[in-house]
Design a protein around this motif. Structure first.
Motif, mmCIF file in Angstrom:
data_model
loop_
_atom_site.group_PDB
_atom_site.id
_atom_site.type_symbol
_atom_site.label_atom_id
_atom_site.label_comp_id
_atom_site.label_asym_id
_atom_site.label_seq_id
_atom_site.Cartn_x
_atom_site.Cartn_y
_atom_site.Cartn_z
ATOM 1 N N ALA A 1 54.626 6.901 14.152
ATOM 2 C CA ALA A 1 55.970 6.805 13.576
ATOM 3 C C ALA A 1 56.879 7.791 14.288
ATOM 4 C CB ALA A 1 55.934 7.085 12.069
ATOM 5 N N ARG A 2 57.273 7.459 15.510
ATOM 6 C CA ARG A 2 58.135 8.339 16.280
ATOM 7 C C ARG A 2 59.033 7.495 17.171
ATOM 8 N NH1 ARG A 2 56.013 9.018 21.555
ATOM 9 N NH2 ARG A 2 53.962 8.059 21.849
ATOM 10 N N THR A 3 60.063 8.110 17.680
ATOM 11 C CA THR A 3 60.931 7.397 18.617
ATOM 12 C C THR A 3 60.321 7.422 20.004
ATOM 13 O OG1 THR A 3 62.196 9.428 18.976
ATOM 14 C CG2 THR A 3 63.041 7.877 17.330
ATOM 15 N N LEU A 4 60.540 6.349 20.729
ATOM 16 C CA LEU A 4 59.986 6.173 22.061
ATOM 17 C C LEU A 4 61.101 5.777 23.017
ATOM 18 C CD1 LEU A 4 56.971 3.906 21.006
ATOM 19 C CD2 LEU A 4 56.802 6.306 21.662
ATOM 20 N N PRO A 5 60.930 6.053 24.316
ATOM 21 C CA PRO A 5 61.896 5.539 25.295
ATOM 22 C C PRO A 5 61.633 4.051 25.543
ATOM 23 C CG PRO A 5 60.225 6.836 26.411
ATOM 24 C CD PRO A 5 59.936 6.953 24.947
ATOM 25 N N VAL A 6 62.673 3.250 25.411
ATOM 26 C CA VAL A 6 62.578 1.798 25.567
ATOM 27 C C VAL A 6 63.408 1.396 26.781
ATOM 28 C CG1 VAL A 6 63.042 -0.439 24.491
ATOM 29 C CG2 VAL A 6 62.255 1.479 23.086
ATOM 30 N N TYR A 7 62.845 0.487 27.614
ATOM 31 C CA TYR A 7 63.561 -0.034 28.781
ATOM 32 C C TYR A 7 63.586 -1.562 28.690
ATOM 33 C CZ TYR A 7 62.874 4.646 30.722
ATOM 34 O OH TYR A 7 62.877 6.002 30.921
ATOM 35 N N LEU A 8 64.723 -2.161 28.996
ATOM 36 C CA LEU A 8 64.881 -3.611 29.009
ATOM 37 C C LEU A 8 65.215 -4.034 30.429
ATOM 38 C CD1 LEU A 8 67.119 -3.899 25.820
ATOM 39 C CD2 LEU A 8 64.670 -4.387 25.964
ATOM 40 N N SER A 9 64.522 -5.063 30.924
ATOM 41 C CA SER A 9 64.718 -5.498 32.305
ATOM 42 C C SER A 9 64.934 -7.003 32.357
ATOM 43 C CB SER A 9 63.507 -5.138 33.176
ATOM 44 O OG SER A 9 63.285 -3.745 33.175
ATOM 45 N N GLY A 10 65.909 -7.416 33.165
ATOM 46 C CA GLY A 10 66.181 -8.834 33.363
ATOM 47 C C GLY A 10 67.295 -9.026 34.357
ATOM 48 N N CYS A 11 67.245 -10.108 35.135
ATOM 49 C CA CYS A 11 68.275 -10.427 36.127
ATOM 50 C C CYS A 11 68.494 -9.276 37.106
ATOM 51 C CB CYS A 11 69.588 -10.797 35.438
ATOM 52 S SG CYS A 11 69.481 -12.248 34.393
ATOM 53 N N GLY A 12 67.416 -8.586 37.435
ATOM 54 C CA GLY A 12 67.522 -7.499 38.390
ATOM 55 C C GLY A 12 68.107 -6.222 37.838
ATOM 56 N N LEU A 13 68.305 -6.144 36.516
ATOM 57 C CA LEU A 13 68.904 -4.968 35.881
ATOM 58 C C LEU A 13 67.899 -4.340 34.931
ATOM 59 C CD1 LEU A 13 71.488 -3.241 35.134
ATOM 60 C CD2 LEU A 13 71.888 -4.940 33.332
ATOM 61 N N THR A 14 67.828 -3.005 34.940
ATOM 62 C CA THR A 14 67.016 -2.280 33.967
ATOM 63 C C THR A 14 67.920 -1.372 33.154
ATOM 64 O OG1 THR A 14 65.022 -2.321 35.331
ATOM 65 C CG2 THR A 14 65.140 -0.625 33.632
ATOM 66 N N ILE A 15 67.829 -1.490 31.834
ATOM 67 C CA ILE A 15 68.645 -0.704 30.905
ATOM 68 C C ILE A 15 67.739 0.289 30.201
ATOM 69 C CG2 ILE A 15 70.260 -0.805 28.970
ATOM 70 C CD1 ILE A 15 70.586 -3.816 29.587
ATOM 71 N N LEU B 1 77.651 3.346 24.121
ATOM 72 C CA LEU B 1 78.598 2.261 24.344
ATOM 73 C C LEU B 1 78.282 1.542 25.651
ATOM 74 C CD1 LEU B 1 81.148 0.667 23.634
ATOM 75 C CD2 LEU B 1 82.512 2.520 24.623
ATOM 76 N N ASP B 2 77.964 2.298 26.706
ATOM 77 C CA ASP B 2 77.672 1.672 27.993
ATOM 78 C C ASP B 2 76.390 0.844 27.917
ATOM 79 O OD1 ASP B 2 78.265 1.357 30.872
ATOM 80 O OD2 ASP B 2 76.363 2.430 31.127
ATOM 81 N N GLN B 3 75.377 1.358 27.213
ATOM 82 C CA GLN B 3 74.147 0.598 27.052
ATOM 83 C C GLN B 3 74.391 -0.674 26.239
ATOM 84 O OE1 GLN B 3 71.735 3.664 25.275
ATOM 85 N NE2 GLN B 3 70.714 4.169 27.225
ATOM 86 N N GLY B 4 75.244 -0.577 25.216
ATOM 87 C CA GLY B 4 75.584 -1.752 24.431
ATOM 88 C C GLY B 4 76.242 -2.822 25.284
ATOM 89 N N ARG B 5 77.177 -2.406 26.154
ATOM 90 C CA ARG B 5 77.825 -3.373 27.048
ATOM 91 C C ARG B 5 76.788 -4.043 27.961
ATOM 92 N NH1 ARG B 5 82.240 0.705 27.823
ATOM 93 N NH2 ARG B 5 84.030 -0.058 26.631
ATOM 94 N N GLN B 6 75.847 -3.251 28.463
ATOM 95 C CA GLN B 6 74.840 -3.803 29.364
ATOM 96 C C GLN B 6 73.941 -4.819 28.634
ATOM 97 O OE1 GLN B 6 73.173 0.037 30.655
ATOM 98 N NE2 GLN B 6 73.781 -0.485 32.753
ATOM 99 N N ILE B 7 73.522 -4.489 27.408
ATOM 100 C CA ILE B 7 72.661 -5.403 26.644
ATOM 101 C C ILE B 7 73.394 -6.708 26.362
ATOM 102 C CG2 ILE B 7 71.516 -5.759 24.421
ATOM 103 C CD1 ILE B 7 70.881 -2.754 24.414
#
Length: 717
Positions: A84-98, A126-132
């Protein structure tokens, strides 16, 4: 709690504060509905979006649902979700990793192998939200994403030829839009008329259809609140005109529970983005609305998405009112040609603004109608001219003693839309018609007190049937603002052929389906005067309030002898037989509402019961809420009815009533004469489920619009 975030308890999760790798980020109040937030994804290979934990290369699987607040992943292998802890999450698609984005596991099905894994995202910039959202917009364009909150339409089949004809004649008269589809092409059309002489439908298209070739044709048409689809195997095209036969089958797709109408110019909403307040206050135009929703014209840079929960929306009306709402974004369209997006929200008013919200939406949806405050004299004149007072052999003079109470309730009804809707249709002649609704039971609203002015309609009536259609729409849609709405109840005087077809025949047709959503039967509404005690003694019979065990006996008996919808609508279930929540609700607004159950016993054994009800004076000119019912609990039950009627007389007299109704559901018998009960009208008890309201209003639309359409059907081309 008022003044706070009204959705803060909804699907929000807290996690253990122990974290070995990262500073714990406390979860904010709920900002999106985790179960249906964002978009469902079904891309594979290069079209897929993947999720990694810890490092960008540590992919755990493909994303199946995504928004700036939640990500669901179909794992390729085992994922340890116990921490029960926070983890670093990465999302990848269309050549982009967030990333990295902070996330924590939410509930998962740990017992099922390869079950989806969910993570709540917190502190998304905000920038991550725009990217997602940019990633999701690209997935939408490629057809591998769809809004997670979108509901599939409900479809049913209509094959009865007269029903099909009635629907299409009504659509013809209303001028609704149609679309012809064939071989990947579409063209907009209008159904101009049904020619009864040739049994043909006559369509007009926006462009020539002669070069489309011969039938079959697939056509979609829009009704009151449904889209209908049909396949026409025979047709003749001539320029922009198309002649076809009636379809053998209509497929109906119900696309809204609540009817939506265009908002007036100048209606807007103001709100702050619940995730990124740095975007500032947004003021956006309202395109259309219903009791439960808004469509708002937004911009892509607003970063809205399905499942987002704005805790406060300030609706600014065209009359400078401000109404506070809470909402959930359910749909966001792709960018339109003008650079905007359409945003659909489900909304509810804060309790302090509930009455104003209901009044505003009602008036917007039915602008030709009004509520009855300050129109008491006009209403009284309408009832006099329509012959309403002469129903059941009564005269206007007999109603004068109720006039003051009626005047007061006409004003109160507009102030308490949670319990009442008294609608009128005004014209230069005065009031043309009225129809009222009230909520006397926990889940049921009652339609009552309908009257229509005789004579030629005024000049502002554009077509026959418009007045009654407008009133039915306003009053039957009004209860849809009530989350507890389940049933409509009425006592229908069906001497008028139109009323019989509109109500009784409709319910009978629904009863034939066996779905249990409707009930109607003729009853006898008899009159009892409180001063006419029989003076009889009833040896061996005692009458008193029902005990808890006797209430159980009564409700069990009703469940065996009456349809389920009867017991549910009239609060004859064991948990609602005392009607305490209803009485409390009425008292909250300073109004009387009461129910008492009296039981007649022989030798201590309950043999019969009387259910006595009373309501605020003036709610109905025939005092429909002052109603008694008798129920037999054993074969000896009818022998105790006279004693129960005398006890009922004492009960109503103690509450300052000079008379009440006895709703007789059997054939009467000797006890009616012995108890001194007087004759009255024989209405139909009428009950339909709230689930049928959209269909019932389509039925009313067909009956009323069809009056004009009937004239159109006989014209020759």
């Amino acid at each position: 709690m008022e003044g706070g975030n009204p959705l803060s308890t909804r699907r929000t999760f807290e996690f253990d504060s122990r974290d070995a790798l990262f500073n714990v980020i406390p979860l904010p109040p709920a900002e999106a509905a985790l179960d249906d937030s964002g978009y469902s994804l079904h891309g594979t290979g290069p079209d897929a979006i993947t999720c990694s934990l810890g490092t960008p290369g540590a992919s755990i699987g493909e994303v199946t649902r995504l928004s700036p607040t939640v990500v669901w992943v179909m794992p390729r292998g085992n994922v340890d979700v116990s921490e029960a802890r926070t983890l670093p999450v990465y999302l990848s698609g269309c050549g982009l990793t967030i990333g990295p984005i902070h996330g924590a596991f939410i509930r998962t099905d740990a017992e099922t192998q390869s079950a989806p894994v969910g993570l709540q995202l917190v502190g998304v910039t905000l920038d991550q939200g725009r990217q997602i959202l940019s990633l999701l917009a690209d997935a939408l364009k490629r057809g591998v994403a769809e809004p997670a909150a979108s509901a599939m339409p409900v479809q049913d089949t209509i094959s009865h030829v007269e029903r099909i004809r009635s629907i299409l004649v009504a659509i013809c008269a209303s001028g609704n839009k149609c679309v012809l589809r064939r071989m990947g092409r579409t063209v907009r059309m209008v159904l101009e008329r049904f020619n009864a002489a040739t049994s043909q439908l006559e369509w007009r298209a926006e462009e020539p259809v002669a070069d489309w070739g011969d039938a079959p044709y697939d056509i979609d048409v829009i009704g009151y609140n449904s889209a209908y689809r049909m396949k026409l195997d025979v047709g003749t095209a001539d320029g922009d005109r198309l002649l076809t036969t009636l379809p053998e089958v209509l497929f109906r797709i119900r696309h809204r529970w609540h009817r939506r109408v265009p908002a007036s110019a100048g209606v807007s909403v103001r709100f702050h983005h619940p995730l990124w307040r740095e975007l500032g206050e947004m003021q956006r135009e309202v395109v259309d609305l219903s009791f439960a929703g808004l469509c708002v014209r937004c911009r892509p840079e607003d970063l809205v998405f399905p499942g987002l929960l704005p805790p406060l929306l300030e609706l600014h009306t065209d009359t400078d009112q401000v109404i506070s709402l809470r909402g959930e974004i359910r749909y966001v369209s792709s960018a339109r040609a003008d650079g905007t997006v359409l945003c659909g929200l489900s909304v509810q008013p804060y309790s302090s603004d509930e009455a104003r919200w209901v009044r505003f939406v009602s008036q917007t949806m039915s602008p030709a109608t009004r509520t009855s405050e300050d129109l008491e004299d006009g209403l009284w004149d309408l009832f006099t001219r329509s012959g309403f007072f002469s129903l059941a052999g009564k005269s206007a003079e007999e109603f004068e003693q109720l006039r003051l109470a009626f005047r007061g309730m006409a004003k109160r009804a507009a102030e308490v839309p949670q319990l009442f809707c008294q609608a009128v249709w005004p014209s230069e002649r005065g009031l043309e018609a009225t129809l009222s609704f009230m909520k006397p039971y926990r889940h049921a609203w009652m339609g009552h007190q309908v009257a229509k002015r005789p004579g030629k309609p005024p000049s502002n009536v554009s077509e026959p049937g418009q007045i009654m259609r407008d009133l039915y729409l306003r009053t039957f849609e009004h209860p849809q603002s009530d989350p507890d709405f389940r049933w409509v109840v009425a006592y229908v005087e069906a001497l008028n052929p139109w009323i019989h077809k509109a109500h009784v025949r409709y319910a009978e047709r629904q009863m034939e389906t066996g779905a249990g959503l409707a009930f109607t039967r003729k009853v006898h509404m008899l009159d009892v005067f409180t001063h006419e005690q029989t003076g009889r003694t009833f040896d061996g019979i005692s009458v008193g309030p029902a005990t808890p065990s006797e209430l159980t006996v009564l409700t069990d008996s009703i469940a065996r002898t009456r349809p389920n919808c009867y017991a549910e609508a009239l609060d004859f279930t064991r948990d609602r037989i005392d009607m305490r929540p209803v009485q409390s609700r009425w008292r909250e607004f300073g109004l009387e509402r009461e129910r008492e159950v009296l039981v007649a016993r022989r030798g201590g054994v309950p043999v019969a019961a009387a259910v006595l009800e009373m309501g605020e004076k003036g709610t109905n000119l025939y005092s429909l809420l002052d109603m008694a019912r008798l129920f037999s609990l054993t074969d000896a039950g009818p022998s105790a009815y006279v004693a129960l009627v005398d006890a009922a007389r004492r009960w109503y007299a103690a509450r300052r009533r000079t008379s009440f109704h006895y709703l007789c559901e059997d054939e009467g018998g000797e006890y009616v004469q012995e108890a001194g009960i007087h004759a009255g009208p024989d209405p139909y008890m009428w009950i339909i489920s709230s689930k049928l309201i959209p269909d019932f209003l389509e039925h009313i639309s067909e009956l009323t619009i069809g009056r004009r359409g009937a004239h159109n059907t006989t014209r020759q081309g």
